[in-house]
Design an enzyme around this catalytic site. Structure first.
Site, PDB file in Angstrom:
ATOM      1  CE  LYS A   1      -9.362 -11.542  -0.469  1.00  0.00           C
ATOM      2  NZ  LYS A   1      -8.946 -11.291   0.932  1.00  0.00           N
TER       3      LYS A   1
ATOM      4  CE  LYS B   1      -4.156  -1.991   2.083  1.00  0.00           C
ATOM      5  NZ  LYS B   1      -5.128  -1.933   3.198  1.00  0.00           N
TER       6      LYS B   1
ATOM      7  CE  LYS C   1     -14.033  -3.980   1.346  1.00  0.00           C
ATOM      8  NZ  LYS C   1     -12.969  -3.141   1.815  1.00  0.00           N
TER       9      LYS C   1
END
Length: 329
Positions: free
Chosen positions: A192, A111, A195
Site C-alpha cells: 500500500k 509494527k 506515508k
C-alpha cells in the site's frame, strides 16, 4: 441521517493514496451523512513523536481535510485529543477487550516485529479506536483493507457491551468503496502507498511540488512489456498507475486503456503526471490559503465543541450502565 466517523494519523505526510482512498470519499459522504472526521493524535503517540512536529502535522492534516473539500460547517473536523471522552471511553473499552483479541491484530504484529521493546499503547490502541467509533454511535466507518480487523473488534466490543449492559451501541458497518480504496506504492504494487515508507519515491505527498510529482511518476516501477493494460494479476504495477489516472481524471479503467492502446509506457506516465498535478494543485493552493488565514484553530475548536456535546451524552450513558456513581453538580 446515518453517522460516519473516520480518522487519519498526523504522522508523516498525507499521500495521494490518503486522498483517493479516504478523503475523496469523506467529501462525498458529508452530503447526506452526519460526519466526524478526526486527526487521531492520540493514536499517533503509540510510537515516539517529536512534539513540535506532532503539533505541526496535526494542524497540517486538519487543513488538508478542509482543502480537499470537507466543509467544516457541514462536517466536524477536530483533533482526537480535544475531546477527552475518547481517552476515557478508550479505557472502558480496554477493560472489555481480551488479551487474545489484541494479540491477533496483524498491525501490532507488523509494527512490533524485530523490536526488543514495544509500548503498551501500541498493543491496546485498537480498544481506543473502538471507542472513537462507538463514542458517536457511528453507523459507517470508511476503512481500508488493513483496518478491517480493527473494525471487527469494534463490532465485537459493541455486541459484548450490549449483551452485558443492555442494548446501547450501534454495531458499525464498514464503508469500502469498490474503486480507489487502495492505492499501491509507486515502487512496489504489492504494498500500500504509505506515508511511513522510508523511500520518499514510493509515494506522492499531497504537498509535493509539481516537479517532484513528475519525477516520482517518471521513476515509478512498471511491468515488463510496454502495453498499458489493466490486469492486476499479471501487470500489477501499470494497473496501479492506471487506477491513479482513473481517479484523477474521472475516466473509467477501460477508457484509460482505450486511450493508450498501442502507446508506450513513457507517454502514459507523462500524461499521468500532469493529471496528478492538475488534481493536487487546487488542493495545495487552498491548503496554503487556510494555513495563512489562521482560521484552522477556530475551525478545530468549534468542531471539537460540537463533537464533545455528542461524546458527553454517550459517555454518561455508558458509565451509568456500567454502574459508575455520577458526580453531583
Amino acid at each position: 441521517m446515518k453517522t460516519v466517523l473516520s480518522g487519519i494519523q498526523p504522522s508523516g505526510q498525507l499521500t495521494l493514496g490518503n486522498y483517493i482512498g479516504a478523503m475523496k470519499n469523506f467529501v462525498k459522504l458529508q452530503e447526506d451523512h452526519r460526519c466526524y472526521f478526526m486527526v487521531v493524535d492520540l493514536h499517533a503517540i503509540t510510537v515516539p513523536q517529536e512534539p513540535a512536529q506532532l503539533r505541526e502535522q496535526s494542524e497540517a492534516v486538519a487543513a488538508l481535510f478542509i482543502a480537499a473539500g470537507i466543509n467544516p460547517e457541514q462536517s466536524n473536523v477536530f483533533l482526537q485529543s480535544h475531546v477527552p471522552q475518547h481517552a476515557e471511553l478508550g479505557w472502558l473499552m480496554t477493560t472489555l477487550t481480551n488479551m487474545g483479541e489484541l494479540e491477533r491484530m496483524t498491525q501490532f504484529k507488523d509494527k512490533s516485529e524485530g523490536k526488543d521493546s514495544v509500548g503498551a499503547g501500541l498493543f491496546v490502541y485498537p480498544a481506543l479506536m473502538a471507542a472513537d467509533i462507538l463514542l458517536y454511535n457511528a453507523d459507517l466507518v470508511p476503512v481500508g483493507d488493513d483496518q478491517k480487523q480493527h473494525l471487527e473488534l469494534t463490532r465485537d466490543l459493541a455486541g459484548r457491551f450490549n449483551h452485558r449492559y443492555g442494548d446501547y451501541f450501534t454495531v458499525p458497518e464498514p464503508y469500502i468503496p469498490e474503486v480507489g480504496a487502495r492505492i499501491m506504492s509507486l515502487d512496489d504494487a504489492s504494498k500500500k502507498m504509505s506515508k511511513s515508507n522510508p523511500n520518499a519515491g514510493s509515494y506522492i505527498a499531497l504537498l509535493d511540488e509539481p516537479k517532484v510529482i513528475r519525477k516520482k511518476i517518471s521513476r515509478a516501477t512498471t511491468d515488463s512489456g510496454s502495453e498499458v493494460k489493466y490486469d492486476p494479476a499479471s501487470k500489477p504495477e501499470i494497473s496501479n498507475l492506471m487506477g491513479i489516472y482513473s481517479q484523477c481524471t474521472g475516466l473509467s479503467l477501460q477508457e484509460v486503456q482505450n486511450r493508450y492502446e498501442g502507446q508506450m509506457y513513457g507517454t502514459f506516465k507523462k500524461e499521468l503526471a500532469e493529471a496528478v498535478v492538475s488534481t493536487l494543485e487546487p488542493i495545495q493552493q487552498r491548503y496554503r490559503d487556510i494555513r495563512e488565514s489562521g482560521e484552522i484553530g477556530r475551525i478545530l475548536a468549534q468542531s471539537a465543541e460540537r463533537a464533545q456535546e455528542a461524546a458527553e451524552i454517550t459517555l454518561a450513558a455508558v458509565k451509568e450502565r456500567m454502574g459508575f456513581l455520577p458526580r453531583k453538580r
